[in-house]
Design an enzyme around this catalytic site. Structure first.
Site, short mmCIF file in Angstrom:
data_model
loop_
_atom_site.label_atom_id
_atom_site.label_comp_id
_atom_site.label_asym_id
_atom_site.label_seq_id
_atom_site.Cartn_x
_atom_site.Cartn_y
_atom_site.Cartn_z
N LYS A 1 115.51 32.79 -10.36
CA LYS A 1 116.75 33.37 -9.63
C LYS A 1 117.05 32.24 -8.39
CE LYS A 1 116.19 36.57 -12.24
NZ LYS A 1 115.41 37.92 -11.97
N TYR B 1 112.06 46.18 -11.12
CA TYR B 1 112.52 45.73 -12.07
C TYR B 1 112.22 46.23 -13.52
CZ TYR B 1 113.86 41.63 -14.83
OH TYR B 1 114.39 40.72 -15.62
N ARG C 1 97.58 23.09 -18.98
CA ARG C 1 97.63 24.58 -18.77
C ARG C 1 96.67 24.76 -17.66
NH1 ARG C 1 94.27 27.64 -21.37
NH2 ARG C 1 94.31 26.40 -23.76
N ASP D 1 107.30 41.78 -4.72
CA ASP D 1 108.31 40.79 -5.55
C ASP D 1 109.39 40.44 -4.59
OD1 ASP D 1 110.20 40.02 -7.07
OD2 ASP D 1 109.66 41.25 -8.77
C1 LIG Z 1 114.51 38.76 -12.80
C2 LIG Z 1 113.33 39.32 -11.99
C3 LIG Z 1 111.83 39.36 -12.59
C4 LIG Z 1 111.60 38.72 -13.87
O1 LIG Z 1 111.72 37.66 -13.70
P1 LIG Z 1 111.79 36.46 -15.12
O2 LIG Z 1 111.55 35.29 -14.52
O3 LIG Z 1 113.11 36.82 -15.75
O4 LIG Z 1 110.58 36.82 -15.86
C5 LIG Z 1 111.30 40.22 -11.93
N1 LIG Z 1 111.50 41.00 -10.66
C6 LIG Z 1 112.67 40.69 -10.28
C7 LIG Z 1 113.17 41.44 -9.09
C8 LIG Z 1 113.73 39.91 -10.91
O5 LIG Z 1 114.95 39.97 -10.37
#
Ligand SMILES: *Cc1c(COP(=O)(O)O)cnc(C)c1O
Length: 391
Positions: free
Chosen positions: A208, A111, A58, A183
């Site tokens: 993603k 998001y 961790r 992001d």
């Molecule tokens: C999917 C997504 C998130 C969240 O990510 P997780 O891995 O599902 O927790 C945050 N921002 C964007 C733009 C996303 O597409």
């Protein structure tokens, strides 16, 4: 200074070198929860921070650390952190940066779970937030308050695909003494590197495009060493949203093909966007590669790859959208994006359903809007599937 190698070379050779003991080309996976000390003195030194080395996964793990170093290098940042999900990254970064009484200026249409997090921070911890269209400079300036600590944005933003001017917003933030957190999930470091435009922290849902194969939930954050160290020692360590070594290993594997995957995602998306754009039952298509895209100039300036996500609106409102989503066979009806498989979803009832209707509509997430994450299948098959569903 050694000349910087090309992006694809850095993706493939940027992880650790082959193992010096065994010659293993791929670095070993350190699937362990803890690390043995030689003696009590060494354990004490490690805990005191007087000696480099691992203690407990961790707090740090060699496989996870490799991934953190690679993503920092790719984004042009000093340091990186890995988390168990994109939301763990977003929550740990924001909680690491703000305190009660601070204000977060956030992008409209962010998001859904980020919106949920900011609502909780406001309701329970008195961290205020409000939302502006990050493509509107005047709105951003008006949204800044004396206590604005963070400007949080996605660009392109999901699912409306609007983009924010990173250089301009970073300039506004500097004047206001605020930190810009981007992001960058949709663009990836191949498509856009916000640090080069003055952003302070970059976050990814590595679930993603970075993982790319739909088999991992993960998050990443990069930024200045001082801020990343502080987040590591506070919200990452003590809230504990760490990434497992195996998932870090899968991400290191996925990253090697990021450039070739992104190029093909973009090519397929361009063809699908052009097909949809010409379809009589499609009322609007938003993709930065289309001539009709309103922010084409800015997109070309700050992005080098537009990725594979397209939003489009169909005739017939909610029912029209339902016919398409229930009609596809090859395209998979599911949330998420950035995978080898083409994924299609309905933001208003799925990813953005937590946002109150009035806010959702203001953000452009209408009932007739469909989001498609174009995958790496043969593009004629993707188009044939959409053609069939639209008829
Ligand atoms: C999917 C997504 C998130 C969240 O990510 P997780 O891995 O599902 O927790 C945050 N921002 C964007 C733009 C996303 O597409």
């Amino acid at each position: 200074m050694e000349e910087k190698k090309g992006f694809a070379t850095r993706l493939i050779h940027g992880g650790a070198a082959p193992c010096s003991k065994t010659g293993s080309l791929i670095p070993p996976l350190y699937q362990t929860s803890t690390f043995v000390f030689e003696n009590m003195e060494q354990g004490a030194r490690r805990f005191a921070g007087e000696e480099e080395g691992f203690i407990y996964t961790r707090l740090g793990n060699p496989t996870v650390q490799q991934l953190e170093e690679v993503i920092a290098e790719l984004e042009g940042a000093e340091a990186g952190l890995a988390f168990g999900s994109g939301m763990a990254a977003i929550s740990s970064v924001l909680l690491g940066l703000v305190r009660t009484g601070d204000h977060i200026l956030c992008a409209d249409g962010v998001y859904g779970c980020t919106y949920g997090l900011l609502t909780m921070l406001q309701d329970r911890f008195e961290v205020q937030s409000n939302y502006v269209d990050m493509s509107d400079e005047e709105a951003i300036r008006q949204g800044i308050q004396p206590n604005t600590r963070v400007i949080f944005l996605e660009t392109p933003i999901n699912p409306t695909m609007k983009i924010a001017d990173l250089k301009k917003i970073s300039g506004i933030a500097k004047e206001a003494g605020a930190i810009v957190v981007v992001d960058n999930t949709f663009a990836t470091p191949y498509g856009q590197r916000p640090i080069e435009y003055g952003a302070d922290v970059v976050i990814h849902s590595a679930t993603k495009y970075i993982g790319g194969h739909g088999d991992v939930i993960a998050g990443l954050a990069v930024g200045r060493k001082e801020e990343m160290d502080s987040i590591r020692m506070s919200t990452l360590k003590d809230m504990g949203g760490v990434l497992s070594p195996f998932d870090a290993w899968l991400l290191l594997r996925g990253l090697k093909t990021l450039e070739v995957r992104m190029d093909r995602h973009r090519m397929n998306a361009q063809a699908v966007a052009e097909y949809l754009d010409a379809h009589p039952k499609v009322t609007r298509v938003v993709y930065p590669g289309l001539a009709s895209y309103p922010q084409r100039e800015l997109a070309a300036e700050q992005m080098s790859c537009f990725g594979g996500v397209i939003s489009f609106q169909v005739e017939g409102g909610l029912e029209g959208a339902r016919r398409v989503l229930d009609g596809v066979q090859l395209c998979q009806l599911t949330v998420s994006l950035g995978e080898v498989t083409t994924l299609i979803q309905h933001p208003a009832t799925m990813t953005h359903s937590v946002i109150p209707e009035a806010d959702r509509l203001r953000m452009g997430v209408t009932d007739d809007l469909i989001r498609i994450s174009v995958g790496l299948e043969s593009v004629e098959d993707i188009i044939a599937d959409l053609k069939n569903a639209l008829s």
